[in-house]
Design an enzyme around this catalytic site. Structure first.
Site: not given
Length: 334
Positions: A12, A41, A101, A130, A157, A160-161, A208, A237, A310
Protein backbone atom coordinates in the site's frame (compact mmCIF):
# COMPACT_ATOMS: atom_id res chain seq x y z
CA UNK A 1 6.04 -18.81 -20.42
CA UNK A 2 5.76 -20.36 -16.96
CA UNK A 3 4.05 -18.22 -14.34
CA UNK A 4 5.24 -17.76 -10.75
CA UNK A 5 3.76 -16.81 -7.40
CA UNK A 6 4.62 -13.27 -6.28
CA UNK A 7 4.28 -11.53 -2.92
CA UNK A 8 4.54 -7.76 -2.50
CA UNK A 9 5.36 -6.62 1.03
CA UNK A 10 4.49 -2.99 1.68
CA UNK A 11 1.91 -3.12 -1.10
CA UNK A 12 0.00 0.00 0.00
CA UNK A 13 3.03 2.30 0.12
CA UNK A 14 4.25 4.60 -2.65
CA UNK A 15 6.87 2.18 -3.97
CA UNK A 16 4.67 -0.85 -3.30
CA UNK A 17 1.86 0.49 -5.47
CA UNK A 18 4.37 1.39 -8.17
CA UNK A 19 5.75 -2.16 -8.00
CA UNK A 20 2.27 -3.44 -8.79
CA UNK A 21 1.90 -0.94 -11.61
CA UNK A 22 5.22 -1.97 -13.15
CA UNK A 23 4.39 -5.68 -12.78
CA UNK A 24 1.24 -4.93 -14.75
CA UNK A 25 2.95 -2.77 -17.37
CA UNK A 26 5.70 -5.31 -18.05
CA UNK A 27 3.21 -8.18 -18.11
CA UNK A 28 5.19 -10.09 -15.51
CA UNK A 29 4.17 -13.80 -15.56
CA UNK A 30 2.13 -13.98 -12.35
CA UNK A 31 0.34 -17.14 -11.30
CA UNK A 32 -0.75 -16.01 -7.84
CA UNK A 33 -0.29 -12.57 -6.29
CA UNK A 34 -0.21 -11.93 -2.54
CA UNK A 35 -0.27 -8.44 -1.04
CA UNK A 36 1.00 -7.73 2.46
CA UNK A 37 1.16 -4.58 4.58
CA UNK A 38 0.77 -3.47 8.20
CA UNK A 39 -2.29 -4.20 10.31
CA UNK A 40 -3.83 -0.80 9.52
CA UNK A 41 -3.98 -1.69 5.82
CA UNK A 42 -5.47 -5.13 6.34
CA UNK A 43 -8.59 -5.63 4.24
CA UNK A 44 -7.89 -2.89 1.73
CA UNK A 45 -8.22 -3.90 -1.90
CA UNK A 46 -5.93 -3.07 -4.82
CA UNK A 47 -6.70 -3.74 -8.46
CA UNK A 48 -4.04 -5.42 -10.60
CA UNK A 49 -4.73 -6.56 -14.17
CA UNK A 50 -8.43 -5.89 -13.65
CA UNK A 51 -8.66 -8.14 -10.58
CA UNK A 52 -9.19 -7.01 -7.00
CA UNK A 53 -6.68 -8.30 -4.44
CA UNK A 54 -7.17 -8.01 -0.70
CA UNK A 55 -4.25 -6.80 1.40
CA UNK A 56 -3.25 -9.14 4.22
CA UNK A 57 -1.48 -8.23 7.44
CA UNK A 58 2.18 -9.27 7.35
CA UNK A 59 2.90 -11.86 10.02
CA UNK A 60 5.47 -14.58 10.64
CA UNK A 61 3.04 -17.05 9.08
CA UNK A 62 2.54 -15.08 5.85
CA UNK A 63 5.10 -17.07 3.89
CA UNK A 64 3.80 -20.52 4.79
CA UNK A 65 2.52 -20.92 1.26
CA UNK A 66 4.02 -21.38 -2.19
CA UNK A 67 5.72 -18.03 -2.93
CA UNK A 68 8.47 -17.96 -5.55
CA UNK A 69 9.54 -14.31 -5.32
CA UNK A 70 8.90 -11.84 -2.49
CA UNK A 71 9.27 -8.15 -3.30
CA UNK A 72 9.94 -6.16 -0.13
CA UNK A 73 9.30 -2.44 0.15
CA UNK A 74 8.34 -1.92 3.76
CA UNK A 75 11.45 -0.47 5.41
CA UNK A 76 14.66 -1.84 6.86
CA UNK A 77 13.36 -3.20 10.15
CA UNK A 78 10.60 -5.18 8.43
CA UNK A 79 13.09 -6.53 5.90
CA UNK A 80 15.60 -7.60 8.53
CA UNK A 81 12.97 -9.69 10.27
CA UNK A 82 10.73 -10.99 7.51
CA UNK A 83 13.16 -11.42 4.60
CA UNK A 84 14.81 -14.29 6.46
CA UNK A 85 11.43 -15.86 7.18
CA UNK A 86 10.45 -15.58 3.51
CA UNK A 87 13.77 -17.02 2.39
CA UNK A 88 13.54 -19.93 4.84
CA UNK A 89 10.11 -20.74 3.41
CA UNK A 90 11.51 -21.03 -0.11
CA UNK A 91 10.97 -17.57 -1.58
CA UNK A 92 13.66 -15.52 -3.29
CA UNK A 93 13.59 -12.09 -1.67
CA UNK A 94 14.26 -8.86 -3.58
CA UNK A 95 14.56 -6.12 -0.98
CA UNK A 96 14.20 -2.38 -1.52
CA UNK A 97 15.47 -1.23 1.86
CA UNK A 98 19.04 -0.62 3.01
CA UNK A 99 18.91 -3.64 5.34
CA UNK A 100 20.88 -6.06 3.15
CA UNK A 101 22.72 -3.88 0.64
CA UNK A 102 26.17 -4.02 2.20
CA UNK A 103 25.94 -7.62 3.41
CA UNK A 104 28.85 -9.43 1.73
CA UNK A 105 26.63 -12.46 1.13
CA UNK A 106 23.88 -10.49 -0.62
CA UNK A 107 24.26 -9.28 -4.23
CA UNK A 108 23.40 -5.64 -4.93
CA UNK A 109 21.99 -5.52 -8.42
CA UNK A 110 21.38 -3.07 -11.24
CA UNK A 111 20.51 -5.46 -14.09
CA UNK A 112 22.17 -3.40 -16.82
CA UNK A 113 25.36 -3.09 -14.79
CA UNK A 114 26.11 -6.31 -12.88
CA UNK A 115 23.61 -9.04 -13.85
CA UNK A 116 26.25 -11.72 -13.30
CA UNK A 117 26.08 -11.14 -9.53
CA UNK A 118 22.60 -12.69 -9.47
CA UNK A 119 24.25 -16.10 -9.67
CA UNK A 120 25.71 -15.99 -6.15
CA UNK A 121 22.58 -14.94 -4.30
CA UNK A 122 21.66 -17.01 -1.27
CA UNK A 123 17.94 -16.31 -1.22
CA UNK A 124 18.12 -12.54 -0.74
CA UNK A 125 18.93 -9.91 -3.39
CA UNK A 126 19.23 -6.21 -2.59
CA UNK A 127 17.94 -3.33 -4.68
CA UNK A 128 20.36 -0.35 -4.43
CA UNK A 129 19.65 3.14 -3.20
CA UNK A 130 17.71 5.19 -5.75
CA UNK A 131 20.52 7.68 -6.35
CA UNK A 132 23.08 4.92 -6.71
CA UNK A 133 21.03 3.08 -9.35
CA UNK A 134 20.89 6.01 -11.73
CA UNK A 135 24.54 6.88 -11.09
CA UNK A 136 26.14 3.51 -11.77
CA UNK A 137 24.33 2.98 -15.07
CA UNK A 138 26.38 5.63 -16.93
CA UNK A 139 29.47 4.93 -14.82
CA UNK A 140 29.66 1.27 -15.84
CA UNK A 141 30.60 1.63 -19.55
CA UNK A 142 32.96 4.49 -18.75
CA UNK A 143 34.68 2.56 -15.98
CA UNK A 144 35.15 -0.41 -18.30
CA UNK A 145 36.64 1.79 -21.01
CA UNK A 146 38.71 4.37 -19.14
CA UNK A 147 39.04 3.08 -15.53
CA UNK A 148 37.49 5.52 -13.08
CA UNK A 149 39.84 6.87 -10.44
CA UNK A 150 37.63 9.27 -8.48
CA UNK A 151 33.96 10.31 -8.32
CA UNK A 152 32.37 13.40 -6.77
CA UNK A 153 28.58 13.16 -6.38
CA UNK A 154 26.35 16.16 -5.71
CA UNK A 155 22.69 15.18 -5.65
CA UNK A 156 19.45 17.10 -6.00
CA UNK A 157 16.90 14.64 -4.66
CA UNK A 158 13.13 14.93 -4.90
CA UNK A 159 10.83 14.83 -1.89
CA UNK A 160 9.17 11.59 -3.03
CA UNK A 161 12.38 9.93 -1.89
CA UNK A 162 11.01 10.51 1.61
CA UNK A 163 7.67 8.94 0.78
CA UNK A 164 4.27 10.47 1.27
CA UNK A 165 5.56 12.56 4.20
CA UNK A 166 8.04 14.34 1.96
CA UNK A 167 5.40 15.14 -0.66
CA UNK A 168 3.07 16.48 2.02
CA UNK A 169 5.80 18.70 3.48
CA UNK A 170 6.38 20.27 0.07
CA UNK A 171 2.69 20.73 -0.67
CA UNK A 172 1.97 22.11 2.81
CA UNK A 173 5.04 24.34 2.71
CA UNK A 174 3.83 26.03 -0.46
CA UNK A 175 0.61 26.78 1.43
CA UNK A 176 2.59 28.28 4.30
CA UNK A 177 1.96 25.36 6.66
CA UNK A 178 4.60 23.92 8.97
CA UNK A 179 6.75 20.95 7.90
CA UNK A 180 6.46 17.61 9.69
CA UNK A 181 8.87 15.29 7.88
CA UNK A 182 11.94 17.47 7.39
CA UNK A 183 13.94 19.43 9.98
CA UNK A 184 13.46 22.59 7.88
CA UNK A 185 11.00 24.00 5.37
CA UNK A 186 11.47 22.29 2.00
CA UNK A 187 9.26 24.63 -0.04
CA UNK A 188 11.45 27.19 -1.87
CA UNK A 189 14.46 25.70 -0.12
CA UNK A 190 17.26 23.13 -0.40
CA UNK A 191 18.25 20.97 2.57
CA UNK A 192 21.78 19.45 2.54
CA UNK A 193 20.66 16.66 4.85
CA UNK A 194 19.22 13.28 3.77
CA UNK A 195 18.97 10.53 6.40
CA UNK A 196 20.95 10.67 9.65
CA UNK A 197 24.31 12.34 10.20
CA UNK A 198 27.19 10.02 11.09
CA UNK A 199 30.29 10.57 13.19
CA UNK A 200 32.40 11.30 10.08
CA UNK A 201 30.23 14.30 9.13
CA UNK A 202 28.57 12.51 6.22
CA UNK A 203 24.94 11.39 6.18
CA UNK A 204 23.85 7.79 5.79
CA UNK A 205 22.56 8.65 2.30
CA UNK A 206 25.99 9.91 1.27
CA UNK A 207 27.73 6.84 2.61
CA UNK A 208 25.18 4.61 0.87
CA UNK A 209 26.13 6.12 -2.48
CA UNK A 210 29.84 5.78 -1.75
CA UNK A 211 29.82 2.18 -0.57
CA UNK A 212 27.13 0.89 -2.92
CA UNK A 213 28.92 2.27 -5.98
CA UNK A 214 32.06 0.37 -5.03
CA UNK A 215 30.12 -2.85 -4.47
CA UNK A 216 28.11 -2.70 -7.69
CA UNK A 217 31.14 -1.80 -9.83
CA UNK A 218 33.19 -4.38 -7.89
CA UNK A 219 36.02 -1.94 -7.27
CA UNK A 220 36.93 -1.02 -3.69
CA UNK A 221 39.81 1.11 -4.95
CA UNK A 222 37.46 3.83 -6.20
CA UNK A 223 37.82 7.20 -4.48
CA UNK A 224 34.32 8.60 -3.96
CA UNK A 225 32.79 11.50 -2.07
CA UNK A 226 29.19 12.70 -1.99
CA UNK A 227 26.93 15.51 -0.86
CA UNK A 228 23.22 14.69 -0.98
CA UNK A 229 20.62 17.47 -1.00
CA UNK A 230 16.83 17.43 -0.77
CA UNK A 231 15.23 19.88 -3.20
CA UNK A 232 11.62 21.10 -3.71
CA UNK A 233 10.88 18.76 -6.63
CA UNK A 234 8.16 16.10 -6.39
CA UNK A 235 9.65 13.29 -8.48
CA UNK A 236 13.00 12.37 -10.07
CA UNK A 237 16.50 12.81 -8.68
CA UNK A 238 19.19 14.82 -10.43
CA UNK A 239 22.90 14.25 -9.85
CA UNK A 240 25.93 16.29 -10.81
CA UNK A 241 28.73 13.77 -11.23
CA UNK A 242 32.39 14.67 -11.58
CA UNK A 243 34.61 11.81 -12.75
CA UNK A 244 38.38 11.45 -13.00
CA UNK A 245 39.69 8.65 -15.24
CA UNK A 246 43.06 6.94 -15.25
CA UNK A 247 43.10 6.80 -19.06
CA UNK A 248 42.77 9.51 -21.69
CA UNK A 249 39.47 9.77 -23.53
CA UNK A 250 37.62 11.58 -26.28
CA UNK A 251 34.22 13.11 -25.53
CA UNK A 252 32.84 11.60 -28.71
CA UNK A 253 33.73 8.13 -27.40
CA UNK A 254 32.11 8.89 -24.04
CA UNK A 255 28.86 9.82 -25.76
CA UNK A 256 29.06 6.75 -27.98
CA UNK A 257 29.47 4.44 -24.99
CA UNK A 258 26.58 6.05 -23.15
CA UNK A 259 24.31 5.97 -26.20
CA UNK A 260 24.99 2.25 -26.64
CA UNK A 261 24.34 1.32 -23.01
CA UNK A 262 20.92 -0.16 -22.07
CA UNK A 263 18.44 2.20 -20.36
CA UNK A 264 20.52 5.34 -20.96
CA UNK A 265 19.28 8.23 -23.08
CA UNK A 266 21.78 10.99 -23.84
CA UNK A 267 20.21 14.46 -23.97
CA UNK A 268 23.02 16.85 -24.67
CA UNK A 269 22.38 19.71 -27.10
CA UNK A 270 23.16 22.78 -25.03
CA UNK A 271 22.76 25.23 -27.89
CA UNK A 272 19.11 24.21 -28.12
CA UNK A 273 18.67 23.99 -24.33
CA UNK A 274 18.46 20.22 -24.41
CA UNK A 275 19.59 18.49 -21.21
CA UNK A 276 17.95 16.12 -18.71
CA UNK A 277 15.17 17.59 -16.59
CA UNK A 278 13.52 16.03 -13.54
CA UNK A 279 10.03 16.91 -14.73
CA UNK A 280 10.60 15.09 -18.03
CA UNK A 281 12.06 11.99 -16.38
CA UNK A 282 9.00 11.58 -14.16
CA UNK A 283 7.02 8.46 -14.99
CA UNK A 284 9.75 6.89 -17.14
CA UNK A 285 12.20 4.03 -16.67
CA UNK A 286 15.27 5.47 -18.37
CA UNK A 287 18.39 7.18 -17.06
CA UNK A 288 19.03 10.51 -18.78
CA UNK A 289 22.54 11.93 -19.17
CA UNK A 290 23.59 15.36 -20.37
CA UNK A 291 25.88 18.38 -19.78
CA UNK A 292 28.76 16.05 -20.68
CA UNK A 293 31.94 18.13 -20.71
CA UNK A 294 35.60 18.02 -19.81
CA UNK A 295 36.73 19.06 -16.37
CA UNK A 296 39.67 21.25 -17.29
CA UNK A 297 40.86 21.48 -13.68
CA UNK A 298 42.27 17.93 -13.77
CA UNK A 299 43.72 15.48 -16.24
CA UNK A 300 41.19 13.06 -17.73
CA UNK A 301 38.13 14.49 -16.00
CA UNK A 302 34.51 15.01 -17.04
CA UNK A 303 31.27 16.34 -15.61
CA UNK A 304 27.85 14.79 -16.24
CA UNK A 305 24.26 15.58 -15.23
CA UNK A 306 22.23 12.41 -14.53
CA UNK A 307 18.46 12.32 -14.03
CA UNK A 308 15.97 9.50 -13.39
CA UNK A 309 12.61 8.86 -11.76
CA UNK A 310 13.51 7.74 -8.25
CA UNK A 311 10.27 5.83 -7.63
CA UNK A 312 10.42 3.91 -10.92
CA UNK A 313 13.99 3.20 -12.10
CA UNK A 314 15.29 4.19 -8.68
CA UNK A 315 13.10 1.63 -6.92
CA UNK A 316 10.14 -0.25 -8.42
CA UNK A 317 11.28 -0.78 -12.00
CA UNK A 318 14.77 -1.87 -11.01
CA UNK A 319 13.20 -4.34 -8.56
CA UNK A 320 11.02 -5.86 -11.27
CA UNK A 321 13.99 -6.00 -13.65
CA UNK A 322 15.83 -7.98 -10.97
CA UNK A 323 12.83 -10.31 -10.69
CA UNK A 324 12.90 -10.79 -14.47
CA UNK A 325 16.60 -11.54 -14.22
CA UNK A 326 15.93 -14.12 -11.52
CA UNK A 327 13.48 -15.88 -13.80
CA UNK A 328 15.76 -15.72 -16.81
CA UNK A 329 19.13 -16.48 -15.23
CA UNK A 330 18.18 -18.55 -12.21
CA UNK A 331 14.88 -20.29 -12.79
CA UNK A 332 15.24 -20.34 -16.60
CA UNK A 333 11.51 -19.73 -16.81
CA UNK A 334 11.60 -16.96 -19.40
Amino acid sequence: MEKVNIAVIGATGMVGRTLLKVLEERDFPIKKLYLFASAKSKGKTIEVHGKEYEVEELTENSFRRDIDIALFSAGGEISKKFAVIAKNNGAIVIDNSSAWRMDKNVPLIVPEVNPEDIKWHNGIIANPNCSTIQSVAPLKPLHDAFKIKRIVYSTYQSVSGSGVGGLKDLENGVKGLKNKKYPHQIAYNCIPHIDEFLGNGYTKEEMKMIEETKKILNDVSLKITATTVRVPVKYSHSISTNIEFEKEFELSKVEELLNDFPSIIVQDDIFNNVYPLAINAQGTDQVYVGRIRRDFSIDNGINMWIVADNIRKGAATNTIQIAELVLKEYYKKI
